[in-house]
Design a protein around this motif. Structure first.
Motif, mmCIF file in Angstrom:
data_model
loop_
_atom_site.group_PDB
_atom_site.id
_atom_site.type_symbol
_atom_site.label_atom_id
_atom_site.label_comp_id
_atom_site.label_asym_id
_atom_site.label_seq_id
_atom_site.Cartn_x
_atom_site.Cartn_y
_atom_site.Cartn_z
ATOM 1 N N TYR A 144 11.296 -32.162 -1.839
ATOM 2 C CA TYR A 144 12.033 -31.601 -0.766
ATOM 3 C C TYR A 144 11.442 -30.743 0.226
ATOM 4 C CZ TYR A 144 16.134 -34.316 -2.624
ATOM 5 O OH TYR A 144 17.076 -34.944 -2.960
ATOM 6 N N ILE A 145 11.301 -30.737 1.455
ATOM 7 C CA ILE A 145 11.012 -29.672 2.547
ATOM 8 C C ILE A 145 12.231 -28.822 2.858
ATOM 9 C CG2 ILE A 145 9.851 -29.224 4.542
ATOM 10 C CD1 ILE A 145 8.578 -31.952 4.404
ATOM 11 N N ALA A 146 13.307 -29.640 3.040
ATOM 12 C CA ALA A 146 14.703 -29.120 3.191
ATOM 13 C C ALA A 146 15.804 -29.865 2.613
ATOM 14 C CB ALA A 146 14.957 -29.170 5.041
ATOM 15 N N HIS A 147 16.679 -28.853 2.386
ATOM 16 C CA HIS A 147 17.575 -29.395 1.382
ATOM 17 C C HIS A 147 18.975 -28.305 1.459
ATOM 18 C CE1 HIS A 147 20.023 -30.826 -2.021
ATOM 19 N NE2 HIS A 147 19.422 -31.741 -2.243
ATOM 20 N N PHE A 148 20.089 -28.815 1.689
ATOM 21 C CA PHE A 148 21.314 -28.287 1.947
ATOM 22 C C PHE A 148 21.601 -27.241 0.664
ATOM 23 C CE2 PHE A 148 22.364 -32.209 0.483
ATOM 24 C CZ PHE A 148 23.093 -32.111 -0.812
ATOM 25 N N LYS A 149 20.664 -27.423 -0.592
ATOM 26 C CA LYS A 149 20.645 -26.329 -1.625
ATOM 27 C C LYS A 149 19.306 -25.764 -1.298
ATOM 28 C CE LYS A 149 24.308 -28.903 -4.504
ATOM 29 N NZ LYS A 149 24.581 -29.415 -5.819
ATOM 30 N N ASP A 150 19.234 -24.713 -1.147
ATOM 31 C CA ASP A 150 17.855 -24.022 -0.980
ATOM 32 C C ASP A 150 16.918 -23.989 -2.258
ATOM 33 O OD1 ASP A 150 18.464 -23.348 1.516
ATOM 34 O OD2 ASP A 150 18.901 -21.452 1.235
ATOM 35 N N GLU A 151 17.779 -24.008 -3.649
ATOM 36 C CA GLU A 151 16.699 -24.116 -4.503
ATOM 37 C C GLU A 151 16.050 -25.257 -4.981
ATOM 38 O OE1 GLU A 151 21.205 -24.757 -5.819
ATOM 39 O OE2 GLU A 151 20.101 -23.763 -4.631
ATOM 40 N N GLY A 162 -17.897 -28.555 10.905
ATOM 41 C CA GLY A 162 -17.011 -28.653 9.631
ATOM 42 C C GLY A 162 -15.611 -29.417 9.813
ATOM 43 N N VAL A 163 -14.587 -28.528 9.271
ATOM 44 C CA VAL A 163 -13.436 -28.867 9.215
ATOM 45 C C VAL A 163 -12.419 -27.621 9.736
ATOM 46 C CG1 VAL A 163 -11.393 -29.638 7.935
ATOM 47 C CG2 VAL A 163 -13.570 -30.765 7.817
ATOM 48 N N ILE A 164 -11.622 -27.729 10.865
ATOM 49 C CA ILE A 164 -10.608 -26.790 11.163
ATOM 50 C C ILE A 164 -9.430 -27.213 10.554
ATOM 51 C CG2 ILE A 164 -9.458 -25.733 13.163
ATOM 52 C CD1 ILE A 164 -11.789 -26.642 14.877
ATOM 53 N N THR A 165 -8.661 -26.160 9.996
ATOM 54 C CA THR A 165 -7.234 -26.330 9.178
ATOM 55 C C THR A 165 -6.353 -25.590 9.635
ATOM 56 O OG1 THR A 165 -8.477 -27.395 7.392
ATOM 57 C CG2 THR A 165 -6.089 -26.625 7.353
ATOM 58 N N GLY A 166 -4.984 -25.946 10.084
ATOM 59 C CA GLY A 166 -3.907 -24.934 10.652
ATOM 60 C C GLY A 166 -2.997 -25.151 9.628
ATOM 61 N N PHE A 167 -2.448 -24.165 8.900
ATOM 62 C CA PHE A 167 -1.410 -24.188 8.133
ATOM 63 C C PHE A 167 -0.061 -23.870 8.831
ATOM 64 C CE2 PHE A 167 -5.144 -23.246 5.918
ATOM 65 C CZ PHE A 167 -4.868 -23.933 4.586
ATOM 66 N N LEU A 168 0.756 -24.717 8.757
ATOM 67 C CA LEU A 168 1.976 -24.882 9.829
ATOM 68 C C LEU A 168 3.355 -24.527 8.982
ATOM 69 C CD1 LEU A 168 3.280 -25.497 12.659
ATOM 70 C CD2 LEU A 168 3.406 -27.840 11.786
ATOM 71 N N SER A 169 4.084 -23.355 9.592
ATOM 72 C CA SER A 169 5.257 -23.013 8.856
ATOM 73 C C SER A 169 6.391 -24.158 9.218
ATOM 74 C CB SER A 169 5.558 -21.624 9.329
ATOM 75 O OG SER A 169 7.027 -21.455 9.052
ATOM 76 N N LEU A 170 7.208 -24.403 8.230
ATOM 77 C CA LEU A 170 8.253 -25.358 8.294
ATOM 78 C C LEU A 170 9.641 -24.729 8.237
ATOM 79 C CD1 LEU A 170 6.774 -28.267 6.058
ATOM 80 C CD2 LEU A 170 6.577 -27.930 8.372
ATOM 81 N N GLU A 171 9.705 -23.255 8.372
ATOM 82 C CA GLU A 171 10.959 -22.568 8.377
ATOM 83 C C GLU A 171 11.716 -22.961 9.668
ATOM 84 O OE1 GLU A 171 11.208 -18.443 7.167
ATOM 85 O OE2 GLU A 171 8.789 -18.589 7.064
ATOM 86 N N ARG A 172 11.210 -23.411 10.886
ATOM 87 C CA ARG A 172 11.935 -23.746 11.770
ATOM 88 C C ARG A 172 12.782 -25.141 11.681
ATOM 89 N NH1 ARG A 172 8.416 -23.833 17.226
ATOM 90 N NH2 ARG A 172 7.999 -21.647 16.651
ATOM 91 N N LEU A 173 11.764 -26.015 11.198
ATOM 92 C CA LEU A 173 12.585 -27.187 10.845
ATOM 93 C C LEU A 173 13.919 -26.989 9.901
ATOM 94 C CD1 LEU A 173 9.717 -29.688 10.391
ATOM 95 C CD2 LEU A 173 10.999 -29.123 12.508
ATOM 96 N N MET A 174 13.671 -26.338 8.655
ATOM 97 C CA MET A 174 14.557 -26.050 7.814
ATOM 98 C C MET A 174 15.916 -25.279 8.371
ATOM 99 S SD MET A 174 12.459 -24.348 4.613
ATOM 100 C CE MET A 174 13.486 -24.095 3.735
ATOM 101 N N GLU A 175 15.687 -24.427 9.249
ATOM 102 C CA GLU A 175 16.828 -23.646 10.023
ATOM 103 C C GLU A 175 17.458 -24.852 10.809
ATOM 104 O OE1 GLU A 175 19.708 -21.500 11.209
ATOM 105 O OE2 GLU A 175 18.148 -20.977 9.454
ATOM 106 N N ALA A 176 16.770 -25.542 11.697
ATOM 107 C CA ALA A 176 17.423 -26.590 12.486
ATOM 108 C C ALA A 176 17.907 -27.532 11.768
ATOM 109 C CB ALA A 176 16.374 -27.537 13.399
ATOM 110 N N ALA A 177 17.753 -27.978 10.454
ATOM 111 C CA ALA A 177 18.531 -28.863 9.625
ATOM 112 C C ALA A 177 19.894 -28.178 9.120
ATOM 113 C CB ALA A 177 17.848 -29.256 8.349
ATOM 114 N N ARG A 178 19.821 -26.751 8.758
ATOM 115 C CA ARG A 178 20.829 -25.921 8.479
ATOM 116 C C ARG A 178 21.980 -25.900 9.690
ATOM 117 N NH1 ARG A 178 17.162 -22.055 6.668
ATOM 118 N NH2 ARG A 178 16.412 -22.268 4.588
ATOM 119 N N LYS A 179 21.241 -25.676 10.980
ATOM 120 C CA LYS A 179 22.289 -25.617 12.020
ATOM 121 C C LYS A 179 22.748 -26.733 12.463
ATOM 122 C CE LYS A 179 21.773 -23.880 16.728
ATOM 123 N NZ LYS A 179 20.849 -23.498 17.864
#
Length: 264
Positions: free
Chosen positions: A201-208, A166-183
């Motif tokens: 938008y996946i990451a933006h300086f305005k979280d909303e 069949g098919v294997i699917t992994g769901f990957l968190s992008l929080e690490r990339l968002m935090e790296a952009a903020r940093k």
């Protein structure tokens, strides 16, 4: 007497003009050269930061893909029976915390196994989902558009690969990339955005802008102009002129843009 006074004023004005005009021209040229030099420094600095950040994102995506491919190899080489998949998925997910969920779909598209285990997911028909149909159709890894995880309220992307059953699917968190952009932008006048292949938008300086799934109005133009590497230009962002340094992650068609106000 009047002629002498006129001649005197003429000489004074002439001397002032001889001194002032070159000074004015020199100042104008200097300011122009200074402006170009500052612009060049800003662009060069942002290109360097952008290049490093793009490498970081690509490494994160590539390592995550390798993790899913390693899982497939473990299944193939050890000839796991379907009954053992649950414990295997649980073990891999706990060791690879960047995955919020890992699941296995049967060749007919039904959810057979999922970690963390949730009985409500078992048996769901996903045969019409794009990550299932595209993966089987191309026999290649498929990166989905991003979406907001109902568990974490943060952006997630799925990576799917085919295997024998069949098919294997992994769901990957992008929080690490968002935090790296903020940093990177913290304490600077740099504003960073990451946009997925649907211009969301996946990451933006305005979280909303991320939580409300706003679209990047510059994405289509950037994708059209992109020819590899890093490109720099002046773009409008929220009504303000910005130095923009942009790159595209070819693997996922994500756009990474560093913005810095022209006026600063």
């Amino acid at each position: 007497m009047s002629k002498k006074r006129s001649l005197k004023w003429f000489l004074i004005v002439s001397v002032v003009a001889v001194i002032a005009v070159p000074l004015f021209l020199t100042g104008t040229i200097f300011n122009s050269l200074l402006g170009k030099s500052i612009k060049k420094q800003i662009i060069s600095g942002n290109e360097s930061l952008s290049d490093s950040f793009v490498d970081q994102i690509e490494d994160y995506l590539n390592h995550s893909l390798e993790d899913i491919e390693t899982l497939r190899t473990m299944i193939d080489k050890q000839d796991f029976e379907m009954v053992h998949y649950s414990s295997l998925l649980e073990s891999v997910r706990k060791n690879k915390s960047h995955f919020t969920k890992i699941q296995i779909l049967s060749r007919t598209g039904y959810t057979r196994y999922v970690s963390p285990y949730d009985e409500t997911y078992i048996g769901i028909d996903m045969s019409k989902s794009k990550y299932f149909t595209e993966t089987l159709k191309t026999e290649k890894p498929y990166w989905s558009p991003t979406f907001i995880s109902p568990q974490s309220n943060q952006p997630v992307v799925s990576i799917s690969i085919p295997f024998e059953n069949g098919v294997i699917t992994g769901f990957l968190s992008l929080e690490r990339l968002m935090e790296a952009a903020r940093k990177i932008g913290r304490g600077k006048s740099i504003q960073i955005t990451i946009t997925d292949q649907t211009s969301t938008y996946i990451a933006h300086f305005k979280d909303e802008f991320v939580s409300e799934r706003e679209f990047d109005p510059n994405y289509d133009m950037l994708r059209e102009k992109y020819s590899g590497g890093i490109m720099s230009m002046i773009l409008n962002l929220d009504g303000e002129s910005m130095f923009a340094t942009a790159s595209i992650i070819e693997q996922t068609n994500w756009a990474i843009v560093f913005y810095q106000p022209v006026s600063k």
